[in-house]
Enzyme design. Sequence first.
Site, PDB file in Angstrom:
ATOM      1  N   ARG A  57       0.739  -1.201   0.090  1.00 20.77           N
ATOM      2  CA  ARG A  57       0.021   0.392   0.127  1.00 20.77           C
ATOM      3  C   ARG A  57       0.865   1.511   0.003  1.00 20.77           C
ATOM      4  NH1 ARG A  57       2.645   1.941   3.740  1.00 20.77           N
ATOM      5  NH2 ARG A  57       0.670   3.555   3.607  1.00 20.77           N
ATOM      6  N   GLY A  58       0.392   2.760  -0.256  1.00 22.58           N
ATOM      7  CA  GLY A  58       1.269   3.600  -0.319  1.00 22.58           C
ATOM      8  C   GLY A  58       0.910   3.817  -1.611  1.00 22.58           C
ATOM      9  N   ALA A  59       0.815   5.431  -1.839  1.00 30.56           N
ATOM     10  CA  ALA A  59       0.606   5.448  -3.872  1.00 30.56           C
ATOM     11  C   ALA A  59       1.751   4.754  -4.265  1.00 30.56           C
ATOM     12  CB  ALA A  59      -0.292   6.822  -3.775  1.00 30.56           C
ATOM     13  N   ARG A 100      -7.316  -0.530  -7.114  1.00 30.25           N
ATOM     14  CA  ARG A 100      -7.602   0.552  -5.410  1.00 30.25           C
ATOM     15  C   ARG A 100      -7.895   1.684  -6.478  1.00 30.25           C
ATOM     16  NH1 ARG A 100      -4.291   1.407  -0.952  1.00 30.25           N
ATOM     17  NH2 ARG A 100      -6.342   1.886   0.150  1.00 30.25           N
ATOM     18  N   GLN A 203      -1.945   2.888   9.571  1.00 27.20           N
ATOM     19  CA  GLN A 203      -0.351   2.913   9.495  1.00 27.20           C
ATOM     20  C   GLN A 203       0.269   3.630   9.785  1.00 27.20           C
ATOM     21  OE1 GLN A 203      -3.741   3.686   8.017  1.00 27.20           O
ATOM     22  NE2 GLN A 203      -3.844   2.113   5.303  1.00 27.20           N
ATOM     23  N   ASP A 244      -1.928  10.987  -2.482  1.00 26.08           N
ATOM     24  CA  ASP A 244      -2.034   9.635  -3.165  1.00 26.08           C
ATOM     25  C   ASP A 244      -2.346  10.576  -5.133  1.00 26.08           C
ATOM     26  OD1 ASP A 244      -2.619   8.764  -0.676  1.00 26.08           O
ATOM     27  OD2 ASP A 244      -2.566   7.051  -2.267  1.00 26.08           O
ATOM     28  N   ASN A 254      -5.846  12.394   0.283  1.00 28.05           N
ATOM     29  CA  ASN A 254      -4.531  11.653   0.939  1.00 28.05           C
ATOM     30  C   ASN A 254      -5.336  10.544   2.291  1.00 28.05           C
ATOM     31  OD1 ASN A 254      -1.822  10.583   1.612  1.00 28.05           O
ATOM     32  ND2 ASN A 254      -1.897  12.163   3.227  1.00 28.05           N
ATOM     33  N   LYS A 255      -4.758  10.408   2.843  1.00 30.08           N
ATOM     34  CA  LYS A 255      -4.995   9.451   3.707  1.00 30.08           C
ATOM     35  C   LYS A 255      -6.609  10.580   4.812  1.00 30.08           C
ATOM     36  CE  LYS A 255      -4.747   6.152   4.501  1.00 30.08           C
ATOM     37  NZ  LYS A 255      -6.254   4.778   3.780  1.00 30.08           N
TER      38      LYS A 255
HETATM   39  O1  MRU Z   1      -4.343   3.331   2.276  1.00 29.04           O
HETATM   40  P1  MRU Z   1      -2.791   3.520   2.097  1.00 29.04           P
HETATM   41  O2  MRU Z   1      -2.410   2.872   3.497  1.00 29.04           O
HETATM   42  O3  MRU Z   1      -2.733   3.080   0.517  1.00 29.04           O
HETATM   43  O4  MRU Z   1      -3.177   4.560   1.830  1.00 29.04           O
HETATM   44  C1  MRU Z   1      -1.879   5.347   1.901  1.00 29.04           C
HETATM   45  C2  MRU Z   1      -1.485   6.870   1.959  1.00 29.04           C
HETATM   46  O5  MRU Z   1      -2.435   7.741   2.216  1.00 29.04           O
HETATM   47  C3  MRU Z   1       0.138   7.735   1.905  1.00 29.04           C
HETATM   48  O6  MRU Z   1      -0.589   8.940   2.240  1.00 29.04           O
HETATM   49  C4  MRU Z   1       0.052   8.364   0.897  1.00 29.04           C
HETATM   50  O7  MRU Z   1      -0.138   7.076  -0.196  1.00 29.04           O
HETATM   51  C5  MRU Z   1       0.981   8.555   0.347  1.00 29.04           C
HETATM   52  S1  MRU Z   1       2.238   7.305   0.377  1.00 29.04           S
HETATM   53  C6  MRU Z   1       3.922   7.642   0.056  1.00 29.04           C
END
Ligand code: MRU
Length: 353
Positions: A57-59, A100, A203, A244, A254-255
Amino acid sequence: MTDHTFDFDRYDRVRPIRWTGDALELLDQRKLPFVVEYVRCESSDDVAAAIHALTVRGAPAIGIAAAWGVVLAARGIDAADGASALTEMEPAMQRLYAARPTAVNLGWALARMRRTLTAAGEDWREVIERDADAITAEDLAANRRMGALGAALIGEGSGVMTHCNTGSLATAGFGTALGVIRAGVAQGRITKVYAGETRPWLQGARLTAWELQQDGIMPTLIADAAASHLMKSGAVQWVVVGADRICANGDVANKIGTYQLALSARHHGVRFMVAAPSSTVDMAMDCGDSIEIEMRDPDELFGVGSVRTAALEISAWNPVFDVTPHELIDAIVTERGVIERPDAAAMQAAFGD
Ligand code: MRU
């Protein structure tokens, strides 16, 4: 503060994605911090399932995993050139795309692999493998550059707060917002790091705290609900987050919880920085209203881990991203430079090509 050079190996040891030559190994982020275990993906559908399940996970990490998923999708395909291979691989690529919705890096990586395939001749298999490798290397280089650019904005002796996990675990390595924090700590600019838990998937508590610990940086964990109280105390000068998707007007997805941090930061005079590679910029999306926000299973809200904490037979609403309007952002940092007070004109000037 005297030494601004950076020992990358000392401050960046975690790697979430490993290509073995015939399979993709993903550090299973569902099990961290207590179990450190890699999951082996041998097909593109394995990769799509891993992205959907948040194994990876993470963009940026999602984009990198998808690129290797395309390499795996080439297995068993007999085609004379890249364009013919692409036609046969398209269904598998669509399944990767559907894994996703919110992070643009997934679609960005697939679009790049499509272009690479279209241009490739009979050696198309080696060509796409080289491109997946290049996407990985470029992400790491972009993060290191962003770390330097973002850290330079932060005054000596500052406290910072971050949200979610934006580190090596979310990228090819070093991280976006966490890369800025790593660089800032190494340079003595940042003396205190606060990490929000990031309910419901935690996270922050499970991943950011663990990752920083691996590299000898000790964060202080806070409940998400403590953020405004923390800002009011004067302990933090910057909130630093990832992204994201960054729109053409500077709005940032973002999250979930990022938006309320930006609101609170503005109220308390705390500055707000977004760090993300240019692969997260989506100039085709005018503003944040059009972004598809991923909704996840309400079960994620009913408990902590596998232990139920919520009353039975209730419903829950679980959007896992939100959009921060550009007016609340002081700086967007990409590997191409810093955009202060982002808006449509500044974004066009930086990314209009
Ligand atoms: O649901 P996730 O854990 O994939 O969400 C990730 C985030 O929102 C991060 O803050 C974002 O992707 C930046 S990661 C470098």
